[in-house]
Structure formats: C-alpha cells, structure tokens
Design a protein around this motif. Structure first.
Motif, short mmCIF file in Angstrom:
data_model
loop_
_atom_site.label_atom_id
_atom_site.label_comp_id
_atom_site.label_asym_id
_atom_site.label_seq_id
_atom_site.Cartn_x
_atom_site.Cartn_y
_atom_site.Cartn_z
N ALA A 96 0.84 -1.20 0.00
CA ALA A 96 0.00 0.00 0.00
C ALA A 96 0.86 1.24 0.00
O ALA A 96 1.94 1.26 0.61
CB ALA A 96 -0.94 0.02 1.21
N ALA A 100 -3.00 5.53 1.10
CA ALA A 100 -3.99 4.47 1.28
C ALA A 100 -3.85 3.84 2.66
O ALA A 100 -4.85 3.50 3.29
CB ALA A 100 -3.81 3.41 0.19
N LEU A 105 -6.98 1.44 4.55
CA LEU A 105 -6.34 0.15 4.85
C LEU A 105 -6.60 -0.37 6.27
O LEU A 105 -6.87 -1.56 6.44
CB LEU A 105 -4.84 0.24 4.58
N PHE A 144 -2.56 -1.49 -3.10
CA PHE A 144 -3.37 -0.28 -3.10
C PHE A 144 -2.45 0.86 -3.52
O PHE A 144 -1.52 1.21 -2.79
CB PHE A 144 -3.93 0.00 -1.70
N THR A 156 -7.22 -4.10 -12.29
CA THR A 156 -7.36 -3.05 -11.29
C THR A 156 -8.81 -2.66 -11.12
O THR A 156 -9.65 -2.92 -11.99
CB THR A 156 -6.55 -1.80 -11.69
N VAL A 264 -7.04 -0.57 -6.48
CA VAL A 264 -6.53 -1.83 -5.95
C VAL A 264 -6.17 -2.69 -7.15
O VAL A 264 -6.87 -2.67 -8.17
CB VAL A 264 -7.55 -2.52 -5.03
N ALA A 282 -11.76 -5.72 -1.58
CA ALA A 282 -11.06 -4.44 -1.68
C ALA A 282 -11.70 -3.56 -2.74
O ALA A 282 -11.71 -2.33 -2.60
CB ALA A 282 -9.59 -4.68 -2.00
#
Length: 291
Positions: A96, A100, A105, A144, A156, A264, A282
C-alpha cells in the motif's frame, strides 16, 4: 507426481521465472528446478526450453498449465471446507502507498482478519512504482496504489479519490497571507505519482520556486508544517486530525488541486480463491466513505 509439482509449474508460469516462483513458494530456486526436472521425468516430456538465459514453456508445458489451473483452483475451493473462507489459511502480502495506508487500509485489514482469522497478512508500505514492480514479480499479492495503473498483467479497480489541501500552521498561514516572502514550501518527492500536480500547483501560486523542498514521506512533511517549517500540499485523510485540532489551517486563494485517484490491483494470472475474494472485497472500498 504431487500437487506441489503442479503448483510450482503454475507459479513459474504466472511470475515468469524460477526465482520468482521460489520466493512466492518460500523455497529455493534449486528446489524449484528439481521439482520441474521430476515433473518432466514423470511425464516423459519437456516442459521448458532454454532461450539464452531465460526459460519458456514448451507446447506441452503450456497445455499442462491450461489444463491444471482450473483443477487446482477447484481443489482449493473444496479444501476451504464447510466453513468457507473462515477456514482459509496461508499468507497474503499486501502492498500500500502511504496515503492508502492512512485512509482505507486499517479498517479493511481489521475486517479481513475477522473474516479470515487463519490467513496471515504481510503488509508493506512503499511508493506506487515499487508496489507495481513487487506485484509483477510476485513479491506482493494485492496492492493499493495511486494514479492510473495500466499493465496487461494486472487487473485493477478504482476505489475512490483523495483530496489534496494547501496547509500550514496558523502562524505560517498568517505570515503567508501578509505577503511574507521566501516561505518554505513542501512537496512529495519526484518519484511520487502526485509530485507533478503538486509542482504544477506550486508554479501557479505566488510561492518562490527556490523555496521548494521535497520529501518522500507525507507524515514527516505534516510534522514539519505543524512545527512551523513552511507551507505544504497534503492528502486530506493524513492531515484530517491536525486540521480538526487547529494545528494546521487551509490556505485561501491558492491554485486548485486535483484529487488523487486510487486503485486496488492484483495479477491477472492469480486464480487462488482467497486472493480473488480479497480483491473483490477491496474493490468495494470507497476512500470518500472513510472520511
């Protein structure tokens, strides 16, 4: 022939090299090579051909990958048992970006652990460019990341946008409004995907360019601004608490800042049910909802 022979073959195909497959499977490259030699001997056919320093699948190897991939995926689903994903195990590596990590998260990881208590998580915070490279080489399973992500090996899903704000301590903001010259201004460093828009906004402002300073860590920049070290452009989620407490204030009459889109991402070739389930969850995230 054992399942780990086929699993190793699939990871070599997904990641492209024996060494990447070895890292993903927590073993060594010689062990991976030995497994493939055993598999070839037991099948009585070559699965790989050497092209200079690289190895590529033969026609027989490609057919075996195509035939076995759905079979292993179905077996993994069956092995989850009647408890579903609550019984899932293994280790999932999540990468990440800093923004994020400070927004969506924490709650996502907490909910994930509640639903998949036996799945170990390894979380790494890094720059978007590094996250994508780690994803492509198999060192990370889910990422992320900021900005548009365009690569044929990755799929994605957008998860929202993060606003950027011109901020400074109350004292520095007052000095800036009064027209004091040579106030330091802070931006994320050039390897950040949002550096360009920050620099464009700074060029459109009345801040002297020689006052520009760079940092690769947004949290450090926020602390510098709180200490009166200058004006900065900051992601709203990361500076929210400081703004609410009055430690930082928004500057008025500054050039508009476009929001930063986040996505993501995971590898297209990954068919593991647990990874697919985590990616789907996600994909339902909304950064705007985390405010």
């Amino acid at each position: 022939m054992s399942l780990y022979h086929l699993e190793t073959l699939l990871w070599i195909d997904r990641l492209g090299t024996f060494s990447a497959a070895a890292e993903r499977l927590n073993t060594t490259q010689p062990a991976v090579s030995a497994r493939m030699r055993e598999l070839e001997q037991r099948l009585g056919t070559r699965l790989f051909r050497r092209d200079g320093r690289t190895m590529s699948l033969t026609a027989a190897g490609r057919k075996l990958v195509r035939d076995c991939d759905p079979l292993l995926r179905d077996m993994q689903i069956a092995l989850l048992g009647s408890g579903g994903f609550a019984e899932a195990s293994g280790v999932v590596r999540i990468g990440a970006g800093e923004i994020a990590a400070a927004s969506c998260l924490p709650a996502f990881v907490a909910d994930l652990k509640a639903d998949m208590p036996n799945v170990g998580l390894e979380i790494e915070i890094d720059l978007t460019a590094n996250l994508i490279q780690q994803l492509l080489t198999g060192r990370t399973d889910i990422a992320f990341a900021a900005g548009p992500i365009a690569h044929p090996a990755l799929k994605t899903q957008p998860i929202g946008e993060v606003a950027l704000m011109w901020l400074a301590s109350p004292e520095v903001a007052a000095a800036f409004t009064a027209g004091e010259a040579q106030l330091p201004v802070w931006s994320l460093a050039s390897h950040s995907p949002i550096h360009g828009r920050m620099r464009d906004a700074i060029e459109a402002s009345r801040i002297a360019q020689e006052s520009l300073n760079l940092c690769n860590n947004a949290r450090t920049m926020i602390d510098i601004a709180k200490a009166g070290g200058g004006v900065g452009i900051f992601p709203e989620p990361m500076a929210r608490a400081e703004v609410a407490a009055g430690a930082l204030v928004e500057l008025s009459d500054m050039p508009a800042l476009a929001s930063v889109a986040f996505h993501v991402a995971m590898r297209v070739s990954d068919s593991e049910p647990v990874l697919a389930r985590i990616f789907d969850r996600a994909s339902q995230l909304s950064l705007s909802a985390s405010r």
